[in-house]
Design a protein around this motif. Structure first.
Motif, PDB file in Angstrom:
ATOM      1  N   ASP A  82       9.272   5.569   4.785  1.00 16.69           N
ATOM      2  CA  ASP A  82       8.898   6.665   5.708  1.00 16.69           C
ATOM      3  C   ASP A  82       9.068   7.877   4.679  1.00 16.69           C
ATOM      4  O   ASP A  82       8.587   8.611   4.610  1.00 16.69           O
ATOM      5  CB  ASP A  82      10.075   6.972   6.681  1.00 16.69           C
ATOM      6  N   MET A  83      10.124   7.727   3.675  1.00 15.36           N
ATOM      7  CA  MET A  83      10.229   8.723   3.031  1.00 15.36           C
ATOM      8  C   MET A  83       8.941   9.064   1.690  1.00 15.36           C
ATOM      9  O   MET A  83       8.423  10.039   1.424  1.00 15.36           O
ATOM     10  CB  MET A  83      11.508   8.703   2.199  1.00 15.36           C
ATOM     11  N   ALA A  84       8.509   7.628   1.363  1.00 11.09           N
ATOM     12  CA  ALA A  84       7.266   7.539   0.405  1.00 11.09           C
ATOM     13  C   ALA A  84       6.242   8.165   1.147  1.00 11.09           C
ATOM     14  O   ALA A  84       5.253   8.828   0.660  1.00 11.09           O
ATOM     15  CB  ALA A  84       7.058   6.304   0.083  1.00 11.09           C
ATOM     16  N   GLU A  85       5.904   7.937   2.631  1.00 12.49           N
ATOM     17  CA  GLU A  85       4.957   8.639   3.302  1.00 12.49           C
ATOM     18  C   GLU A  85       5.002  10.205   3.344  1.00 12.49           C
ATOM     19  O   GLU A  85       3.926  10.723   3.461  1.00 12.49           O
ATOM     20  CB  GLU A  85       4.941   7.842   4.814  1.00 12.49           C
ATOM     21  N   ARG A 275       7.481  -2.914  13.362  1.00 10.79           N
ATOM     22  CA  ARG A 275       6.485  -1.794  13.058  1.00 10.79           C
ATOM     23  C   ARG A 275       5.597  -2.100  11.795  1.00 10.79           C
ATOM     24  O   ARG A 275       6.166  -2.462  10.883  1.00 10.79           O
ATOM     25  CB  ARG A 275       7.360  -0.663  12.888  1.00 10.79           C
ATOM     26  N   ALA A 276       4.247  -1.942  12.079  1.00  6.78           N
ATOM     27  CA  ALA A 276       3.464  -2.233  10.945  1.00  6.78           C
ATOM     28  C   ALA A 276       3.516  -0.942  10.142  1.00  6.78           C
ATOM     29  O   ALA A 276       3.328   0.264  10.464  1.00  6.78           O
ATOM     30  CB  ALA A 276       2.167  -2.098  11.370  1.00  6.78           C
ATOM     31  N   SER A 277       3.994  -1.170   8.909  1.00  6.27           N
ATOM     32  CA  SER A 277       4.274  -0.252   7.833  1.00  6.27           C
ATOM     33  C   SER A 277       2.834   0.614   7.470  1.00  6.27           C
ATOM     34  O   SER A 277       1.746   0.210   7.526  1.00  6.27           O
ATOM     35  CB  SER A 277       4.756  -0.518   6.580  1.00  6.27           C
ATOM     36  N   ALA A 278       3.098   1.764   6.781  1.00  2.00           N
ATOM     37  CA  ALA A 278       1.683   2.498   6.567  1.00  2.00           C
ATOM     38  C   ALA A 278       1.064   1.859   5.466  1.00  2.00           C
ATOM     39  O   ALA A 278       0.050   1.885   5.359  1.00  2.00           O
ATOM     40  CB  ALA A 278       2.164   3.782   6.002  1.00  2.00           C
TER      41      ALA A 278
END
Length: 304
Positions: A82-85, A275-278
């Motif tokens: 999430d932080m990378a996204e 959850r499918a990651s980005a």
């Protein structure tokens, strides 16, 4: 105090059933993984694993601890992603399993530009023709060819997969070219063992038709099925992503018996409940674009 790397080592060992395999997944030495396991057991004051010379299994305490430990690792991985996204980048580990032949011929060429575009990703690709258990073996996703049999997976279609009966010109010159489904029963067949029964299935007007030819060769690898067909051992039912180039060159000829085989698919799937990651979503879109619709290897719709 429990350390995150110790929890990660325990989860990897529990999922793989082996300290050696866990060390390989984590890119660590066996001794480091063993030390982390000993430390986490010391802190918890409980034995989490039964160790033998052949395998590792969970104790009752270990089984109780695993569910929450695995959730902690997934939550941390999700938080990092999430932080990378938020920064507009894709980063971190992504572990995938795929069939050997498809991986070598098509997945690799599509994957390399994706990795070059996202240098902070740490992708591990295991090529294996067996149907791995994505959840218990620690994969973020699996790429498969055929039907979706595991209800614990959430799947996305990547491309349709056309399959054709093929044989070498030499085989057909010697044995004759079958023109009907019934004619196939007197021919020699090359079969893929990972599909179980040695037969071919066609879409009839009322229901599926199953044909069993004489077995010439059975093997669990698509490259060797192609080689066996080229060598004139018999007739093989191959996806065009394997046989397309040989069909175009004339090394293999399509055997038309008047009925189509069931359409199958190349798909990517991830364990249910995760959850499918980005980064996985981005990979799926990359592969879809690279393969095309219909896919570039489909000899009946594209020139090879």
């Amino acid at each position: 105090m429990l350390k995150l790397d110790g929890i990660a080592s325990f989860v990897a060992v529990a999922e793989s059933g082996s300290i050696s395999e866990a060390a390989r997944r984590l890119n660590l030495s066996k001794s480091v993984v063993s030390e982390r396991l000993a430390e986490i057991e010391r802190v918890l004051g409980a034995s989490l694993l039964h160790r033998t010379t052949r395998k590792v299994s969970l104790t009752e305490d270990g089984a109780a601890f695993l569910e929450k430990a695995a959730r902690i690792i997934r939550d941390v991985d999700d938080a990092v992603a999430d932080m990378a996204e938020r920064r507009g980048t894709l980063s971190g580990p992504l572990r995938i399993s795929a069939p050997v032949t498809f991986g070598r011929m098509h997945l690799g060429p599509a994957l390399y530009p994706f990795l070059a575009k996202h240098p902070m990703l740490e992708v591990t690709l295991d090529l294996d023709d067996r149907r791995v258990d994505a959840a218990s073996e620690g994969y973020d996703a699996v790429i498969r060819h055929g039907g979706l049999e595991d209800s614990r997976l959430v799947a996305w279609q990547l491309a349709a997969s056309q399959r054709l009966l093929v044989a070498s010109p030499e085989y057909l010159a010697q044995q004759g070219t079958p023109g009907t489904v019934d004619d196939l029963q007197s021919h020699r067949g090359i079969f893929y063992t990972n599909r179980g029964v040695a037969d071919w299935r066609f879409e009839g007007q009322q229901s599926a038709l199953v044909v069993r030819a004489k077995t010439a060769f059975r093997v669990n690898n698509g490259d060797m099925i192609l080689d066996a067909a080229l060598a004139g051992l018999g007739i093989a039912l191959l996806p065009t992503f394997i046989a397309g180039a040989a069909i175009k060159s004339g090394s293999l000829q399509v055997v038309d018996v008047g009925l189509p085989t069931a359409t199958e698919y190349i798909y990517v799937a991830h364990p249910e409940g995760r959850r499918a990651s980005a980064k996985l979503k981005e990979l799926v879109e990359c592969l879809r674009q690279a393969f095309g619709s219909p896919p570039y290897w489909d000899v009946c719709r594209h020139p090879m």
